[in-house]
Design a protein around this motif. Structure first.
Motif, mmCIF file in Angstrom:
data_model
loop_
_atom_site.group_PDB
_atom_site.id
_atom_site.type_symbol
_atom_site.label_atom_id
_atom_site.label_comp_id
_atom_site.label_asym_id
_atom_site.label_seq_id
_atom_site.Cartn_x
_atom_site.Cartn_y
_atom_site.Cartn_z
ATOM 1 N N THR A 2 9.964 -13.580 -18.267
ATOM 2 C CA THR A 2 10.191 -12.144 -18.408
ATOM 3 C C THR A 2 11.601 -11.787 -17.959
ATOM 4 O OG1 THR A 2 7.851 -11.662 -18.025
ATOM 5 C CG2 THR A 2 9.397 -9.860 -17.669
ATOM 6 N N GLU A 5 15.081 -5.575 -16.700
ATOM 7 C CA GLU A 5 16.289 -4.768 -16.850
ATOM 8 C C GLU A 5 16.096 -3.417 -16.154
ATOM 9 O OE1 GLU A 5 17.278 -4.376 -21.043
ATOM 10 O OE2 GLU A 5 16.285 -6.284 -21.431
ATOM 11 N N VAL A 16 10.771 0.985 -26.711
ATOM 12 C CA VAL A 16 10.015 -0.192 -26.293
ATOM 13 C C VAL A 16 8.659 -0.134 -26.981
ATOM 14 C CG1 VAL A 16 11.131 -0.499 -24.018
ATOM 15 C CG2 VAL A 16 9.178 1.045 -24.250
ATOM 16 N N ASP A 17 7.916 -1.216 -26.897
ATOM 17 C CA ASP A 17 6.573 -1.207 -27.475
ATOM 18 C C ASP A 17 5.633 -0.302 -26.685
ATOM 19 O OD1 ASP A 17 7.323 -3.019 -29.466
ATOM 20 O OD2 ASP A 17 6.718 -4.743 -28.259
ATOM 21 N N ARG A 114 5.691 -6.566 -26.632
ATOM 22 C CA ARG A 114 6.759 -7.505 -26.265
ATOM 23 C C ARG A 114 7.763 -6.856 -25.310
ATOM 24 N NH1 ARG A 114 6.650 -12.298 -27.536
ATOM 25 N NH2 ARG A 114 8.832 -12.496 -28.108
ATOM 26 N N SER A 115 7.681 -5.538 -25.171
ATOM 27 C CA SER A 115 8.573 -4.826 -24.253
ATOM 28 C C SER A 115 7.812 -3.658 -23.630
ATOM 29 C CB SER A 115 9.826 -4.333 -24.981
ATOM 30 O OG SER A 115 9.472 -3.516 -26.088
ATOM 31 N N ARG A 150 10.087 -8.675 -22.118
ATOM 32 C CA ARG A 150 11.079 -7.711 -21.604
ATOM 33 C C ARG A 150 10.390 -6.577 -20.857
ATOM 34 N NH1 ARG A 150 13.923 -3.156 -24.752
ATOM 35 N NH2 ARG A 150 15.633 -2.593 -23.371
ATOM 36 N N VAL A 151 10.775 -6.420 -19.598
ATOM 37 C CA VAL A 151 10.314 -5.299 -18.784
ATOM 38 C C VAL A 151 11.530 -4.480 -18.401
ATOM 39 C CG1 VAL A 151 9.283 -4.588 -16.588
ATOM 40 C CG2 VAL A 151 8.250 -6.448 -17.909
ATOM 41 N N LEU A 152 11.446 -3.210 -18.656
ATOM 42 C CA LEU A 152 12.535 -2.288 -18.384
ATOM 43 C C LEU A 152 12.077 -1.293 -17.323
ATOM 44 C CD1 LEU A 152 15.356 -1.290 -19.397
ATOM 45 C CD2 LEU A 152 14.112 0.157 -21.005
#
Length: 169
Positions: A2, A5, A16-17, A114-115, A150-152
């Motif tokens: 992962t 950000e 994002v998703d 996915r995000s 991806r983790v924001l």
């Protein structure tokens, strides 16, 4: 693996998703992030939350758990609603706070996201001290084996963005 950000932005505008909503247990809107997501996302989100309350979540969503709905008009596919705990100086509720993140990631994974974009849960009106809320958030995401690429973390202001960046580095 992962990638984590940090961005200083309006969480209702990130692409994002799945966007995580720091909701209250009633799931029917509120203030802060919750109110913004419902306002910008539109009535479709509230309609799905009402259906959940009428069926599987009659007593509301317990703290530390998560559930998904449509994202309505947001630039995301889903909203993942989670309830963080209120801060208590006399009772350690950090496991419940971390569970809000890991439960949200599990729901996102089940959806095929996915995000995922997170606010810093419980750091607003629920009173969790910002530095510890950030530490709990980043630690929970790092330890989770969600498979989400991806983790924001979306910070509302520069102070929170700085705390997040320092914790991630």
């Amino acid at each position: 693996m992962t990638t984590i950000e940090v961005v200083q932005a309006d969480i209702t505008q990130v692409e994002v998703d799945a966007v995580v909503n720091a909701a209250n247990s009633g799931l029917l809107g509120g203030g802060g992030v919750d109110g913004a997501i419902h306002r910008v996302g539109g009535p479709e989100i509230l309609a799905e939350c009402r259906r959940l309350r009428a069926t599987t979540l009659r007593d509301g969503l317990p703290a530390g758990q998560a559930v998904a709905t449509t994202a309505g008009r947001l630039p995301a596919r889903w909203v993942i609603h989670t309830v963080g705990p209120r801060y208590s100086a006399s009772e350690d509720r950090s496991a419940t706070l971390r569970s809000a993140y890991t439960s949200s990631l599990a729901v996102a994974s089940d959806l095929g996201a996915r995000s995922v974009a997170f606010p810093v849960i419980s750091s607003g009106v629920y009173g969790w001290p910002a530095d510890d809320a950030v530490s709990q958030a980043v630690g929970a995401v790092r330890k989770a084996e969600s498979g989400i690429p991806r983790v924001l973390f979306v910070a509302f202001d520069e102070r929170m963005a700085t705390l997040l960046r320092v914790e991630i580095d």
